[in-house]
Design a protein around this motif. Sequence first.
Motif, PDB file in Angstrom:
ATOM      1  N   UNK A  64       0.739  -1.117  -0.016  1.00  0.00           N
ATOM      2  CA  UNK A  64      -0.106   0.058   0.134  1.00  0.00           C
ATOM      3  C   UNK A  64       0.805   1.105   0.010  1.00  0.00           C
ATOM      4  N   UNK A  65       2.005   1.216   0.596  1.00  0.00           N
ATOM      5  CA  UNK A  65       2.903   2.288   0.745  1.00  0.00           C
ATOM      6  C   UNK A  65       3.529   2.519  -0.550  1.00  0.00           C
ATOM      7  N   UNK A  66       3.855   1.282  -1.416  1.00  0.00           N
ATOM      8  CA  UNK A  66       4.281   1.610  -2.912  1.00  0.00           C
ATOM      9  C   UNK A  66       3.328   2.351  -3.552  1.00  0.00           C
ATOM     10  N   UNK A  67       2.004   1.815  -3.400  1.00  0.00           N
ATOM     11  CA  UNK A  67       1.092   2.505  -4.165  1.00  0.00           C
ATOM     12  C   UNK A  67       0.902   4.199  -4.172  1.00  0.00           C
ATOM     13  N   UNK A  68       1.014   4.377  -2.741  1.00  0.00           N
ATOM     14  CA  UNK A  68       0.992   5.593  -2.434  1.00  0.00           C
ATOM     15  C   UNK A  68       1.977   6.553  -2.953  1.00  0.00           C
ATOM     16  N   UNK A  69       3.354   5.953  -2.802  1.00  0.00           N
ATOM     17  CA  UNK A  69       4.542   6.723  -3.380  1.00  0.00           C
ATOM     18  C   UNK A  69       4.644   6.595  -4.951  1.00  0.00           C
ATOM     19  N   UNK A  74      -7.963  -6.765   7.178  1.00  0.00           N
ATOM     20  CA  UNK A  74      -6.542  -6.567   7.625  1.00  0.00           C
ATOM     21  C   UNK A  74      -5.983  -5.536   8.276  1.00  0.00           C
ATOM     22  N   UNK A  75      -6.710  -4.388   8.090  1.00  0.00           N
ATOM     23  CA  UNK A  75      -6.226  -2.991   8.870  1.00  0.00           C
ATOM     24  C   UNK A  75      -6.368  -3.335  10.581  1.00  0.00           C
ATOM     25  N   UNK A  95      -1.288   4.767   5.206  1.00  0.00           N
ATOM     26  CA  UNK A  95      -2.437   5.766   5.050  1.00  0.00           C
ATOM     27  C   UNK A  95      -3.316   5.121   3.932  1.00  0.00           C
ATOM     28  N   UNK A  96      -2.878   5.047   3.030  1.00  0.00           N
ATOM     29  CA  UNK A  96      -3.753   4.450   1.889  1.00  0.00           C
ATOM     30  C   UNK A  96      -4.738   3.240   2.369  1.00  0.00           C
ATOM     31  N   UNK A  97      -3.944   2.283   3.103  1.00  0.00           N
ATOM     32  CA  UNK A  97      -4.847   1.106   3.516  1.00  0.00           C
ATOM     33  C   UNK A  97      -5.843   1.376   4.480  1.00  0.00           C
ATOM     34  N   UNK A  98      -5.505   2.221   5.212  1.00  0.00           N
ATOM     35  CA  UNK A  98      -6.214   2.927   6.275  1.00  0.00           C
ATOM     36  C   UNK A  98      -7.655   3.406   5.834  1.00  0.00           C
ATOM     37  N   UNK A  99      -7.347   4.294   4.790  1.00  0.00           N
ATOM     38  CA  UNK A  99      -8.320   5.057   4.044  1.00  0.00           C
ATOM     39  C   UNK A  99      -9.261   4.077   3.518  1.00  0.00           C
ATOM     40  N   UNK A 100      -8.725   3.160   2.739  1.00  0.00           N
ATOM     41  CA  UNK A 100      -9.681   2.420   1.864  1.00  0.00           C
ATOM     42  C   UNK A 100     -10.528   1.465   2.962  1.00  0.00           C
ATOM     43  N   UNK A 101      -9.841   0.819   3.871  1.00  0.00           N
ATOM     44  CA  UNK A 101     -10.415  -0.097   4.717  1.00  0.00           C
ATOM     45  C   UNK A 101     -11.332   0.656   5.478  1.00  0.00           C
TER      46      UNK A 101
END
Length: 703
Positions: free
Chosen positions: A619-624, A662-663, A682-688
Amino acid sequence: MNKAVTYSMENDIAIVMIDSPPVNAVDQSVRAGLKQVFTELREKSGINAIVLGCAGKTFVAGADIKEFNTGIAAPGYHEVLRLIEDSPVPVIAAVHGTALGAGTEIALACHYRVAHEGARFGLPELSLGIIPGAGGTQRLPRVVPLDVALDMTLSGKPLPAAKAAEAGLADAVVGGEVVPAAVAFARTLVTKGAGPRRTREQAVKGAEQATELFAAKRAQIAKTMRNRQSPIALISALEAAVTQPFDQGLQVEGKLSGQLEQATEAKALRHLFYAEREVRKIPGLAADIAPRPVARVGIVGAGTMGGGIAMCCVNAGIPVTLVDAVQQNLDRGMATIRKNYERSVARGSLQPEQLEERIKLIIPSLDFAALADADLIIEAVFENFALKKEIFAKLDAVAKPGAILGTNTSTLDIDLIAAVTRRPQDVIGLHFFSPANVMQLLEIVQAGKTAPDVVVTALEFAKRIKKTGVVAKVCYGFIGNRMMDPYAREAEHCLLEGATPEQVDGALEQWGMAMGIIAVFDMAGVDIGHLTRAERKHLLPKDPGFYRPTAMLTERGWLGQKTGRGYYRYDGAERKRTPDPEVVALLHEEGRRLNIEQRKPSAQEIQERCLYAMINEGALLLEEGITLRASDIDVVYTAGYGFPRYRGGPMFYADTVGLKAVYDKIIEFQKMLDPQYWQPAPLLKKLALAGSSFAQWQAEQSR
Ligand SMILES: NC(=O)c1ccc[n+]([C@@H]2O[C@H](COP(=O)([O-])OP(=O)(O)OC[C@H]3O[C@@H](n4cnc5c(N)ncnc54)[C@H](O)[C@@H]3O)[C@@H](O)[C@H]2O)c1
C-alpha cells in the motif's frame, strides 16, 4: 449471414470454416454461426460428410474469457456441440495450431479428428481455476485412456499431434494443409461407408483402473496442488464420466463448473490473466512511441546473473557480447552456460546442434571496447556502488550513441548510477531474478531521467526474451524486494519468539507459498541479505532483534545450502533440508537474551504477520507511486516470488480477506508486537475505513 462461420461444398463434402481472428476463440457469434450452419447442413441433401476447420494460424484456441463476466449468451455450448455430434453424416475436425479449451471440446464433439503434424490439443482450464465445461470432462475419457485424460487435464499441458494420435485423440496426422487432408480422410470414410462415431456413445477407456487412478491423483493433488478447489472438482467430474451415463455426467460437470467460476480461486486466476496483460500499459506513455532496435546485447559480468541473462538473450536468438574483468570468471561463466544447456540436451528439451548455435551467439571478451556495437548493455557485476559507478563511466565512454545502459542492481540507487554518465536518459534498471534463465519476472526500473522510449524498449525486450516485464520506479528494493523485507522481518522475528524454522516455513508453505522464506534464505545464501543490511545500517531500525538470526548465522559461516548448513542442515547427495536443533536452540536462547517475549506464534499468526506486513508495504508503494497498479504488484509476486497464483497476488488476496479485516489485524499487532513495525499505510487505512478495496482504488485511478 454469420461471418464467423461459413461453409462451402466440395462435391458431397461440406467444409465448415470458423474465422474469428485472432485465435478463433469461441464467443456467441461463433456458437450462433455453428448452430446456423450445422442446422442448415442437416436439411441439405447430397452431403455425405462434413469437415470442420479454422481459418488463420490456429484451430479454436479457447473460449472468449469475457463471457465469464457477462454470462454465456445463447446458444450455449451444449446445444451447439450436441448439434455437431448428432450430425447424421460423419463430422471430421481438421485441426492445426493449438486446439485449446473449447477448441478441444469442439474437436471431441466431432466424430473424427485429423491433425496437422504441428497441432496440439489442450484442456488448460485449471490454470483459470475452472474445469472444461463444454463436455470436455465427459467426452475426453471416451476418446483417450483415462490416465491420459487425467494427465492432460491436470497438467493443462497440450498434447502434440503425434502423442494425440497415440492416445486416440487424432485419427490421422498429416503434413501440409490440414483441411484438404481432412477432406481426403472424409472421402475414405464415405467410400468405406463409415458413419458417424459419436463420442458420447463410446465407453470410457481404461475405466477398470478408475478407482486406483483417482486415488493416486487425489493424493498427488493434496501434495502438489494444495488449497485448490478446481483439481478436486476435475476429478469428481471425470469420476462422473466413469460412473454415470453421459447426460448425467454432463450435469455433474455443469454444476461443478458453475460453482468454480464464482469461487475465489477462479476470480484470482482471472485477475492475473488480465493483470499480466495490463502491465504493458504505461499511463503517460504515448502509444506511438517506437522501441529502439535491439540487435545485439552486451552484458558486463559473467557471474550467476550475467550468465543467466546471456542465456535468456540467445534463447531468443539475440547475439550477446559477454564481458568480464577476469579471464577465469569469464571462462567459468561460459562453462556454466554450456553446462546448463547440456542439462537441457540430456533432458531432451534441446537438440545438441541448438546448444552449439546458442553458444556461438555469445562472444566472450575481457575488453569493454567489444561492447561498442551493442544496442543494449546490461551490467551485472558485484553489488558494489563504487564499482557500478566505475563501470557506468566506462560504458558511457564505449557505448554507441542511443545504446541503452541497464543495471541489474537489486538495491542501489539507479538515479545515482545514471548520474555518472552523460546520458542518464538511456539508463534503466533491468532487475532479473535468479536463476535468470528460468525466472519469469523482470522488474523494469524507470529512473528519474529514463526516456520513455527506453521504457518501451525494455518492455519489448522483456517480451522478446519471454519474461513478464513490470515497470517500477526507483526505491530501495523496488517492488518485490521492498515488500519482501517486512515479510521476512516478521518470519525472522518469530524465530526469536520461539518458533522453529520448520514451523515458520511450514505455515507459509501450508498457506501456499512455493517455499518458506527461511528456506529461501538458505537457498539464496544467508549472507546476501545480511551484507546488504550491513551497508545500510544507518538507515535501519535501532532494534537488536531486527534480522538478528541472519546476522548470527552469517557470523558463524552457516550460510545455507552452499555451506551445507544454515537455518537447516543439508546433508547427503539430495541436499534435503532437515531441522537443526543447534540453530533452534541458539535462536531461542538469543530471543530470551534480548528479552523478547516467548510467544510461540501459531501458524495462523505467522501467516498473518508475514503477509499483512507485506501487504501494508504494498500500500505504501502505491501511495508513493513506485508501482503503477495494485495488480502490477500481484504480477511481480506471482511471477517472481512463488506467491500462489490461485490467491491472485498479495493485493488481490488482501481484497479477498477484506481491507478492514487486514487493517484491524494490523492495529491488533500494533498493540501486541513492536509498534514501530505496525503502522498502517495511510492508503490502506483510508480504503479500509471507507469499505473499499485495492481493486476499486485502481479502477478509480485509471478513470
Ligand atoms: N544472485 C542473485 O540472486 C541476484 C538477483 C538479482 C540481482 N542480482 C544482482 O546482479 C548483480 C550480479 O550478481 P551476481 O550474483 O551475478 O554476482 P557474481 O558474483 O556471480 O558475478 C559478478 C561478476 O562480475 C564480474 N566483475 C566484477 N568486476 C567487474 C568489472 N570491473 N568488469 C567486468 N566484470 C566484473 C566478476 O568477475 C563476476 O564474474 C549484482 O548487482 C546483484 O545484486 C543478483
